[in-house]
Structure formats: structure tokens, C-alpha cells
Design an enzyme around this catalytic site. Structure first.
Site, PDB file in Angstrom:
ATOM      1  N   HIS A  59      -1.250  -1.660  -5.701  1.00  0.00           N
ATOM      2  CA  HIS A  59      -2.354  -2.119  -7.069  1.00  0.00           C
ATOM      3  C   HIS A  59      -2.490  -3.466  -7.766  1.00  0.00           C
ATOM      4  O   HIS A  59      -0.808  -3.713  -8.556  1.00  0.00           O
ATOM      5  CB  HIS A  59      -3.128  -0.909  -7.751  1.00  0.00           C
ATOM      6  CG  HIS A  59      -3.688  -0.981  -8.417  1.00  0.00           C
ATOM      7  ND1 HIS A  59      -5.168  -0.415  -8.519  1.00  0.00           N
ATOM      8  CD2 HIS A  59      -4.050  -1.633  -9.902  1.00  0.00           C
ATOM      9  CE1 HIS A  59      -5.790  -0.673  -9.370  1.00  0.00           C
ATOM     10  NE2 HIS A  59      -5.096  -0.723 -10.448  1.00  0.00           N
ATOM     11  N   ASP A  67      -3.329  -5.387 -10.950  1.00  0.00           N
ATOM     12  CA  ASP A  67      -3.984  -5.295 -12.404  1.00  0.00           C
ATOM     13  C   ASP A  67      -4.462  -6.835 -12.900  1.00  0.00           C
ATOM     14  O   ASP A  67      -3.187  -6.999 -13.839  1.00  0.00           O
ATOM     15  CB  ASP A  67      -3.088  -4.464 -13.735  1.00  0.00           C
ATOM     16  CG  ASP A  67      -3.249  -2.885 -13.202  1.00  0.00           C
ATOM     17  OD1 ASP A  67      -2.346  -1.898 -13.228  1.00  0.00           O
ATOM     18  OD2 ASP A  67      -4.579  -2.621 -12.744  1.00  0.00           O
ATOM     19  N   MET A 112      -9.975  -6.748 -14.031  1.00  0.00           N
ATOM     20  CA  MET A 112     -10.313  -7.364 -15.438  1.00  0.00           C
ATOM     21  C   MET A 112     -10.668  -7.936 -16.278  1.00  0.00           C
ATOM     22  O   MET A 112      -9.802  -8.685 -16.821  1.00  0.00           O
ATOM     23  CB  MET A 112      -9.365  -6.074 -16.283  1.00  0.00           C
ATOM     24  CG  MET A 112      -9.292  -4.456 -15.904  1.00  0.00           C
ATOM     25  SD  MET A 112      -7.237  -3.729 -16.271  1.00  0.00           S
ATOM     26  CE  MET A 112      -6.223  -4.212 -15.272  1.00  0.00           C
ATOM     27  N   MET A 162     -11.590   4.801 -15.100  1.00  0.00           N
ATOM     28  CA  MET A 162      -9.709   4.695 -15.430  1.00  0.00           C
ATOM     29  C   MET A 162      -9.604   6.110 -16.227  1.00  0.00           C
ATOM     30  O   MET A 162     -10.193   6.769 -17.016  1.00  0.00           O
ATOM     31  CB  MET A 162     -10.348   3.238 -16.926  1.00  0.00           C
ATOM     32  CG  MET A 162     -10.188   2.227 -16.038  1.00  0.00           C
ATOM     33  SD  MET A 162      -8.894   1.850 -14.684  1.00  0.00           S
ATOM     34  CE  MET A 162      -8.082   1.563 -16.186  1.00  0.00           C
ATOM     35  N   GLY A 215      -1.916   6.149 -16.926  1.00  0.00           N
ATOM     36  CA  GLY A 215      -1.225   7.416 -17.120  1.00  0.00           C
ATOM     37  C   GLY A 215      -0.789   8.534 -16.145  1.00  0.00           C
ATOM     38  O   GLY A 215      -0.791   9.656 -16.398  1.00  0.00           O
TER      39      GLY A 215
END
Ligand code: DX5
Ligand code: ZN
Length: 227
Positions: free
Chosen positions: A45, A47, A80, A149, A186
Site C-alpha cells: 500500500h 500512501d 491523498m 479511513m 490504526g
């Protein structure tokens, strides 16, 4: 791989533990990828943060492109960024298999989702915790993956937002069984089981892997709890 092959590989790998390349050792990236491969991670993944859509800056397509030839893991890019349409071709060229972008950045995402699919890749939408699930309802037929998210996008190492479990359960009901449901933020030994029970297929994990000395043990433990 084309879109069908990527989706087949991802569905066959469920529950997917996807290490998030944010808290990894960027000074030893090739070695990190080797360690994650040895830990049997099937999806990586990425980011991507532009310092504008989120108040943090990570990396762009150049880094992903350099890592591409080092592994055959599925590359799952979480953009993002404010203007994903403008940069899409660079992420396609870099070899991203999955390209997910934020609904908050592109309120009318259909054209971009179709562009990703037409390029033979998996198209995903991402929702920040405060964005109502109803906002994504009109687009569920256009996506291959929905990422919820469980922290506010922008930083690793944040605390899991407990309301995310109910959101995952509701999202599961809104999308087809074939659509991949992902969660990010998290995710660890204490939070992954509840997300799995809510119907999640893909678990993005940063700290709970990279803060551990043995990545294989971390991935194995998380996989067991998600099964
Ligand atoms: C937030 C990032 C993080 C990261 C996971 O924008 O997307 O959620 O992937 O980090 P951890 O697992 O440390 O919360
Ligand atoms: Zn992410």
C-alpha cells in the site's frame, strides 16, 4: 496484469494484510520490500501525500516506479492528493495496479474511475472518517474497491476510530460481494478482528508491522486475527 487478473489475485489473497509504505525504512527501501516479500505480503500500500490535500508530504510516482521491478506484489496506491486526474498517467506509468483517490478531492469521480478501469487497473474510492457513506452510494457501480479511513488521512501511527467498525458493516451492505472493502489507519492486533467481522477484505497496516522487528510474525499474527 490486467484489471481482471489483479482483482482475481486480490480476491484470492483475502484477508489481505497490506503493509503501508509510510513508516517503512526509506533509507533501505529495497531491503524493506525483500523483508515484506519474505513475510508473504501480497499487496503493498503506497500512501501518496501531496502536502496539500493532507498536511503531510510523502513521495510521488518516481519512487513507486523504482520499486516496481523489485517485486511482483500488487501495488495499491492511495492517492491523498488534490488533483488525482492531473497525475493519473504518472501512477499508471509507475506500475500501480490499484489506484484509489479521495471522494473529498473529486466529488464527481465517475469519469476518473472509468479512466482507471479503461487503463486496465483497479479503481478505488477513499472516504475520510467524517464523510457520510451516503456520499459514495451513487458510485458503487463504478468502483472495484472502497477504502474507509479509520483515522483522518495524513499520518501513520494514529489511534483507530471505533465508529469505523459500524461504517465498515454498513459499507459492506452497500457494495457488491466482489467489491474489495479496505480499511486504513490504526489497524493492529486489537482492532483487526472487529474490522474483519464487519466484512473487510483488505487491511492497510503501518505501525503494527513496521514497529515490529519481525515483519513475518506481525503479518502472520494479523492474518490469523483477520481470518
Ligand atoms: C494515513 C495513512 C496511515 C497508514 C497506516 O493517511 O494511510 O493510515 O497507511 O498507518 P498506521 O497503520 O500506523 O495507522
Ligand atoms: Zn493509506
Amino acid at each position: 496484469m490486467n484489471r481482471t487478473e489483479i482483482l482475481q489475485r486480490m480476491r484470492a489473497a483475502r484477508p489481505i494484510i497490506a503493509p503501508s509504505m509510510l513508516k517503512c525504512d526509506f533509507g533501505n527501501l529495497a531491503h524493506e520490500v525483500e523483508r515484506l516479500t519474505a513475510a508473504k505480503a501480497k499487496v503493498l500500500h503506497w500512501d501518496v501525500m501531496d502536502g496539500h490535500f493532507v498536511p503531510n508530504l510523502s513521495y510521488g510516482p518516481m519512487v513507486i516506479e523504482k520499486v516496481r521491478p523489485l517485486t511482483d506484489m500488487v501495488f495499491d496506491a492511495h492517492l491523498m492528493i488534490s488533483d488525482p486526474d492531473h497525475y493519473l498517467d504518472e501512477y499508471l506509468k509507475a506500475g500501480c495496479d490499484v489506484i484509489s483517490f479521495h471522494l473529498e478531492a473529486v466529488p464527481q469521480p465517475t469519469a476518473l474511475l472509468r479512466r482507471i478501469r479503461e487503463a486496465g487497473r483497479v479503481a478505488g474510492l477513499v472516504l475520510n472518517p467524517k464523510t457520510p457513506l451516503s456520499d459514495v452510494a451513487p458510485f458503487v457501480g463504478e468502483i472495484d474497491l472502497l477504502l474507509l479511513m479509520s483515522v483522518q488521512a495524513g499520518f501513520g501511527g494514529q489511534s483507530f476510530i471505533p465508529a469505523s467498525v459500524e461504517r465498515l458493516r454498513q459499507a459492506r451492505q452497500m457494495i457488491s460481494d466482489d467489491t474489495i472493502l479496505s480499511v486504513d489507519g490504526g489497524i493492529g492486533l486489537k482492532t483487526i478482528a472487529a474490522c474483519a467481522q464487519a466484512g473487510t477484505d483488505l487491511f492497510v497496516v503501518g505501525s503494527a508491522i513496521f514497529d515490529q522487528s519481525d515483519y513475518a510474525v506481525a503479518v502472520e499474527e494479523l492474518t490469523r486475527l483477520a481470518s
